[in-house]
Write a protein that holds these residues in place. Structure first.
Motif, short mmCIF file in Angstrom:
data_model
loop_
_atom_site.label_atom_id
_atom_site.label_comp_id
_atom_site.label_asym_id
_atom_site.label_seq_id
_atom_site.Cartn_x
_atom_site.Cartn_y
_atom_site.Cartn_z
N VAL A 78 -51.98 -16.19 43.31
CA VAL A 78 -52.83 -17.06 44.12
C VAL A 78 -52.44 -18.52 43.90
O VAL A 78 -51.80 -18.87 42.92
CB VAL A 78 -54.33 -16.86 43.79
CG1 VAL A 78 -54.79 -15.45 44.11
CG2 VAL A 78 -54.60 -17.20 42.32
N ASN A 81 -55.98 -24.02 47.35
CA ASN A 81 -55.88 -24.80 48.57
C ASN A 81 -56.90 -25.94 48.47
O ASN A 81 -58.10 -25.71 48.55
CB ASN A 81 -56.16 -23.92 49.79
CG ASN A 81 -55.97 -24.64 51.10
OD1 ASN A 81 -56.31 -25.82 51.25
ND2 ASN A 81 -55.43 -23.94 52.10
N GLN A 84 -59.21 -26.37 51.65
CA GLN A 84 -60.23 -25.34 51.80
C GLN A 84 -61.12 -25.20 50.57
O GLN A 84 -62.18 -24.59 50.63
CB GLN A 84 -59.58 -24.00 52.13
CG GLN A 84 -58.78 -23.99 53.42
CD GLN A 84 -59.64 -24.21 54.64
OE1 GLN A 84 -60.82 -23.83 54.67
NE2 GLN A 84 -59.07 -24.85 55.66
N ARG A 86 -60.44 -23.48 47.80
CA ARG A 86 -60.47 -22.10 47.29
C ARG A 86 -59.05 -21.64 46.98
O ARG A 86 -58.07 -22.22 47.44
CB ARG A 86 -61.10 -21.16 48.31
CG ARG A 86 -60.32 -21.04 49.61
CD ARG A 86 -60.86 -19.91 50.48
NE ARG A 86 -60.10 -19.76 51.71
CZ ARG A 86 -60.46 -20.24 52.88
NH1 ARG A 86 -61.60 -20.92 52.98
NH2 ARG A 86 -59.71 -20.05 53.96
N TYR A 87 -59.00 -20.57 46.16
CA TYR A 87 -57.72 -19.95 45.88
C TYR A 87 -57.34 -19.01 47.03
O TYR A 87 -58.19 -18.29 47.55
CB TYR A 87 -57.78 -19.16 44.56
CG TYR A 87 -57.67 -20.04 43.34
CD1 TYR A 87 -56.43 -20.33 42.79
CD2 TYR A 87 -58.81 -20.59 42.75
CE1 TYR A 87 -56.32 -21.13 41.67
CE2 TYR A 87 -58.71 -21.40 41.63
CZ TYR A 87 -57.46 -21.67 41.10
OH TYR A 87 -57.36 -22.47 39.99
N GLU A 88 -56.06 -19.01 47.38
CA GLU A 88 -55.58 -18.16 48.46
C GLU A 88 -54.41 -17.31 47.98
O GLU A 88 -53.56 -17.76 47.19
CB GLU A 88 -55.13 -19.01 49.65
CG GLU A 88 -56.28 -19.79 50.28
CD GLU A 88 -55.84 -20.65 51.45
OE1 GLU A 88 -54.62 -20.93 51.54
OE2 GLU A 88 -56.69 -21.03 52.26
N ARG A 89 -54.38 -16.10 48.46
CA ARG A 89 -53.37 -15.14 48.05
C ARG A 89 -51.99 -15.52 48.58
O ARG A 89 -51.83 -15.85 49.76
CB ARG A 89 -53.76 -13.75 48.55
CG ARG A 89 -52.86 -12.63 48.10
CD ARG A 89 -53.46 -11.31 48.50
NE ARG A 89 -52.68 -10.18 48.03
CZ ARG A 89 -53.19 -9.01 47.72
NH1 ARG A 89 -54.48 -8.82 47.84
NH2 ARG A 89 -52.42 -8.03 47.32
#
Length: 243
Positions: A78, A81, A84, A86-89
């Motif tokens: 991850v 971001n 955003q 948040r963590y993104e895959r």
């Protein structure tokens, strides 16, 4: 506020792509392209016992799923971001042998899909051929004087899949008289009259159609039969302007 030290958006083992330079707290190597956070402390993959895994970027859902199925050990990668919050895959880490087995499975599926596409294409070709033949027969039934090769050419042109032509309309697929005659009128207009030359010389489309309407009507009469009487002929002639 979203915590950046404890990403919880993905189950299982997590590996982070850091946004800033980080070093392993155990072996001091760095900066690290990938790291594992253990109670907020960064570890390199080797120190986290994940160094033998290979990275598979996101994008191929089937390959990712099968790679994880074929791997005894895997981890989700991850990245945070900022926009955003948040963590993104980004992908997964999987065993190299597991990835190889997953690729073999996907290749087998790709071959099966290719064969299915070939079968579907053959089936569509056969359906199109039957429909074109039926369309040509209907032309010959309505206009028995139309030469067989001309009827076949008109049907083939009007019924091309995906063309948007009259043969592919709902009425055309139903072989309605109006659609069939419209296809014939269009062919006669372009092949047997000066319609195209008029358009090329700058004559407006509706005016060009008006000028060649008599020639189109004459050809329809030539291809028609006297036994039909004037009603059927008049019906077809009425479509010359609107077709």
């Amino acid at each position: 506020m979203t915590s950046r030290t404890t990403p919880r958006v993905h189950p299982g083992l997590l590996v982070v792509q850091p946004l800033r330079r980080r070093h392993c707290a155990e072996c001091r190597r760095g900066p690290l392209p990938l790291l594992v956070l253990e109670e907020g402390t960064p570890r390199c993959l080797d120190c986290a016992d994940l160094g033998h895994l290979v990275f598979l970027p996101r994008g191929d859902t089937a390959l990712t799923r099968r790679s994880r199925e074929e791997s005894g050990l895997s981890a989700v990668v991850v990245r945070f971001n900022r926009r955003q919050g948040r963590y993104e895959r980004q992908g997964v880490l999987v065993e190299e042998a597991g990835l190889a087995r997953a690729e073999e499975r996907c290749l087998a599926d790709a071959e099966a899909r290719r064969r299915r596409r070939v079968r579907d294409a053959r089936r569509r070709d056969a359906e199109d051929l039957r429909f074109t033949e039926a369309f040509a027969r209907e032309i010959r039934r309505l206009l028995p004087g139309c030469p067989a090769d001309r009827a076949e050419a008109i049907a083939a042109h009007a019924s091309v899949r995906g063309s948007g032509r009259v043969g592919r309309s709902a009425a055309g697929r139903a072989l309605s008289e109006g659609a069939v005659v419209s296809a014939v009128v269009a062919s006669v207009r372009h092949v047997d009259t000066a319609y195209d030359q008029l358009l090329m010389s700058g004559v407006a489309r509706h005016e060009a159609r008006r000028r060649i309407a008599g020639a189109v009507e004459a050809r329809l009469r030539e291809w028609g039969t006297e036994s039909e009487g004037t009603t059927g002929a008049d019906t077809r002639e009425g479509r010359v302007e609107s077709a």
